[in-house]
Scaffold this motif. Structure first.
Motif, mmCIF file in Angstrom:
data_model
loop_
_atom_site.group_PDB
_atom_site.id
_atom_site.type_symbol
_atom_site.label_atom_id
_atom_site.label_comp_id
_atom_site.label_asym_id
_atom_site.label_seq_id
_atom_site.Cartn_x
_atom_site.Cartn_y
_atom_site.Cartn_z
ATOM 1 N N GLY A 179 -51.949 -10.482 40.259
ATOM 2 C CA GLY A 179 -51.337 -10.432 42.060
ATOM 3 C C GLY A 179 -50.039 -10.760 43.002
ATOM 4 O O GLY A 179 -49.713 -10.843 43.793
ATOM 5 N N THR A 180 -48.993 -9.661 41.787
ATOM 6 C CA THR A 180 -47.761 -9.652 43.406
ATOM 7 C C THR A 180 -47.757 -7.828 43.122
ATOM 8 O O THR A 180 -46.840 -7.109 43.188
ATOM 9 N N GLY A 198 -41.128 -26.030 37.728
ATOM 10 C CA GLY A 198 -40.757 -25.376 36.485
ATOM 11 C C GLY A 198 -40.754 -23.982 35.852
ATOM 12 O O GLY A 198 -40.636 -23.703 34.974
ATOM 13 N N TRP A 199 -41.740 -23.065 36.832
ATOM 14 C CA TRP A 199 -42.315 -22.278 36.634
ATOM 15 C C TRP A 199 -40.811 -21.242 38.303
ATOM 16 O O TRP A 199 -41.370 -22.154 39.108
ATOM 17 N N LEU A 200 -40.962 -19.846 38.048
ATOM 18 C CA LEU A 200 -40.016 -19.037 38.671
ATOM 19 C C LEU A 200 -41.306 -18.551 39.798
ATOM 20 O O LEU A 200 -42.174 -18.047 39.014
ATOM 21 N N ASN A 243 -45.901 -19.456 41.319
ATOM 22 C CA ASN A 243 -46.135 -18.928 39.959
ATOM 23 C C ASN A 243 -47.394 -20.293 39.353
ATOM 24 O O ASN A 243 -46.643 -21.390 39.814
ATOM 25 N N ARG A 244 -48.633 -20.194 39.344
ATOM 26 C CA ARG A 244 -49.479 -20.692 38.511
ATOM 27 C C ARG A 244 -49.363 -21.117 37.148
ATOM 28 O O ARG A 244 -49.664 -22.762 36.789
ATOM 29 N N GLY A 245 -48.291 -20.756 36.385
ATOM 30 C CA GLY A 245 -47.760 -20.717 35.009
ATOM 31 C C GLY A 245 -48.972 -20.459 34.491
ATOM 32 O O GLY A 245 -48.871 -20.707 32.799
ATOM 33 N N PHE A 249 -50.221 -15.698 40.104
ATOM 34 C CA PHE A 249 -49.069 -15.941 41.493
ATOM 35 C C PHE A 249 -50.161 -16.342 42.359
ATOM 36 O O PHE A 249 -50.913 -15.530 42.356
ATOM 37 N N ILE A 250 -49.699 -17.371 43.619
ATOM 38 C CA ILE A 250 -51.039 -16.951 44.334
ATOM 39 C C ILE A 250 -50.008 -17.144 45.844
ATOM 40 O O ILE A 250 -49.210 -17.070 45.869
#
Length: 569
Positions: A179-180, A198-200, A243-245, A249-250
């Motif tokens: 999604g980027t 904890g996610w970039l 980042n959704r992990g 990504f949203i």
């Protein structure tokens, strides 16, 4: 000074750094930095695609990256390439064109006696990386927490690309699936954990609404045709991806509030500017007020740049900001800002009072006047001589034609030399470019610059991307007897913990603060490791790390002149 609390945590020490002798080696006329790009295998020349029509993308690339893609402990290199412009339309991948970005593996060989043989091997084809369109910049970080560094590439007139590192020397293009893959004119990007989960996450700076078809003829001061200034076109809104992990990504650009403002963005640097424990975002805009997005801790951001004193310099006039970096140059525990500007404007130093309010100290610091004649791009705070104080370098090259070079029929009449500033203490800097070596006398069109210890000898080297010219690899050769510690800060899974803050304490010495980061500079990615100069001291320092989620760990008496890996517990 905050006391260090012993915690008995694990220290993993890697002996990739070499020790420095206690006695300085005197070499009066030795160059401080030597270009070893070609001899080490970085035989790369950037092509900007210039056609004589003065298209704006020609003058703004390329970025460069230093990152360890194969986890062997040394820094590899990614170099961004351009395309012919105006051929069959836009030059994007729509016409089948592909840029020839290059990935080089560092095959550093350290002999038992400490001698270092630096060599790079082009592994682009084996890596599976196929970069589409006209390349602008690159960001590097481990977005999926698997311990392998990934790449994000920004583009002109083509979708941005995210390449996932497979951990076996190859990469997969996950741009669309993640999604980027937004298509805009993007330049600088930054991986940053804005919500402390904890996610970039990913911030992407976008420039102007421009295409080759809407290219407008512009004229310089002499009346001759020249490259346009960004005010000729509509600025764009930046993007923030959360980042959704799960590998995706949203797009939180609207929800976060950053779409309330428009660029044109060129440089991005992230840090906790108001010391509230949450990462903020500073954006250097070209010819428009800069932005300081303070993190409101609820998924939204507020632009406080005007009230904070970093939207405009002391003149009150918006300037053409390009490169930017945050760092604590005055050792007071907060993040200050350095921003490079257009010729005649001079670079800006903004000094933080600790609360996220800044004072423009460009002139009294000694940085403003020497930089007035230059247009700066890639830049960073780095301690080139390991005396403990952060110095500055900027790579330069104009964006409007230098008339004397035009008259001389120069094929690329935009070139300028580099600037190196030594931190003399007390808030003052001295330009020392003339003492730094022959490479500082070269006049080139400098753009991206990445900073890191390429040969693992405990000092910072510089990778430079020149527009329409050869890559430079400035190897630091200062042999001063100064000591250092190197730190790699990692979390669960082995990811570099970008944004972690380091406090280094030695008895009887100044406390130093540093930040693990790969962003800053201009369209480039830096070594995420932290090197702290200790000067003449050989006393093992105590180190306190504040992790991005706010937790604090401490280590006592870390070894000097070595790299240590510190793991979050």
């Amino acid at each position: 000074m905050r006391p260090l609390v012993p915690t008995g945590l694990l220290i993993v020490t890697t002996l990739t750094g070499c020790g420095r002798g206690a006695e300085p080696v005197v070499r009066p006329q030795q160059d401080w930095f030597v270009d070893q790009a070609r001899e080490s295998g970085l035989d790369f020349v950037h092509i900007n695609g210039m056609s004589g029509k003065l298209y704006m993308p020609e003058i703004l690339a390329p970025g460069v990256a230093l990152f360890d893609f194969d986890n062997d402990g040394d820094l590899d290199v990614y170099l961004v390439q351009g395309l012919p412009l105006g051929v069959r339309g836009s030059g994007s991948d729509d016409d089948g064109s592909r840029s020839s970005d290059r990935l080089f593996r560092n095959d550093l060989n350290v002999a038992p006696g400490g001698n270092r043989a630096l060599h790079f091997t082009d592994v682009t084809r084996e890596s599976g990386i196929v970069s589409h369109g006209y390349g602008m910049g690159v960001a590097a970080a481990d977005f999926n927490n698997d311990g392998w560094v990934d790449l994000y590439l920004t583009k002109f007139d083509a979708p941005n690309q995210l390449f996932r590192n497979n951990g076996n020397g190859t990469f997969n293009d996950v741009s669309k699936a993640s999604g980027t893959d937004h298509q805009s004119w993007s330049v600088s990007a930054s991986f940053v954990d804005v919500n402390r989960d904890g996610w970039l996450d990913l911030y992407v700076g976008n420039y102007i609404r421009y295409s080759l078809e809407n290219n407008t003829p512009c004229f310089g001061a002499s009346g001759a045709l020249d490259y346009c200034m960004p005010q000729t076109y509509q600025p764009l809104q930046d993007r923030l991806y959360i980042n959704r992990g799960d590998g995706t990504f949203i797009d939180a650009s609207v929800k976060s509030g950053i779409t309330r403002e428009y660029g044109p963005a060129l440089g991005v640097s992230t840090a906790d500017f108001n010391r509230d424990g949450w990462m903020d975002i500073y954006v250097a805009n070209d010819g428009k007020e800069n932005q300081l997005w303070l993190n409101k801790k609820d998924g939204t951001f507020e632009n406080t740049a005007l009230l904070s004193g970093v939207a405009l310099p002391v003149t009150g006039k918006a300037e053409a900001s390009m490169g930017v970096d945050a760092g604590d140059f005055d050792d007071d525990g907060d993040e200050d800002l350095f921003v490079t500007e257009l010729t005649s404007e001079g670079s800006n130093l903004y000094v933080n009072d600790g609360s996220g309010v800044f004072d423009d100290r460009s002139t009294p610091s000694g940085l403003g006047s020497p930089s007035v004649a230059f247009t700066g791009f890639g830049t960073a705070w780095f301690d080139y001589d390991n005396d403990g104080r952060l110095d500055l370098l900027s790579v330069n090259g104009t964006v409007q034609i230098i008339e004397s070079l035009r008259q001389a029929k120069d094929p690329l009449p935009l070139h300028q030399r580099k600037l190196l500033f030594h931190n003399a203490g007390g808030g003052r800097f001295e330009e020392v470019s003339g003492r730094a070596g022959a490479v500082f006398a070269l006049s080139e069109v400098g753009r991206g610059a990445a900073f890191g210890d390429v040969d693992n000898d405990g000092d910072v080297d510089v990778l430079i991307g020149n527009n329409h010219g050869p890559t430079r690899l400035l190897i630091n050769q200062i042999v001063s007897g100064q000591h250092w510690i190197g730190l790699r800060l990692v979390g669960v899974g082995g990811r570099d913990m970008l944004g972690a803050r380091v406090e280094v304490v030695q008895a009887g010495a100044t406390t130093r603060w540093r930040r693990a980061r790969s962003d800053g500079s201009y369209a480039s990615a830096n070594d995420p490791r932290v090197i702290v100069g200790l000067g003449e001291s050989t006393t093992p320092p105590d180190v306190r790390v504040t992790w991005p989620d706010g937790k604090v760990d401490s280590w006592m008496a870390l070894p000097v002149d070595r790299y240590s890996t510190l793991r979050e517990r």
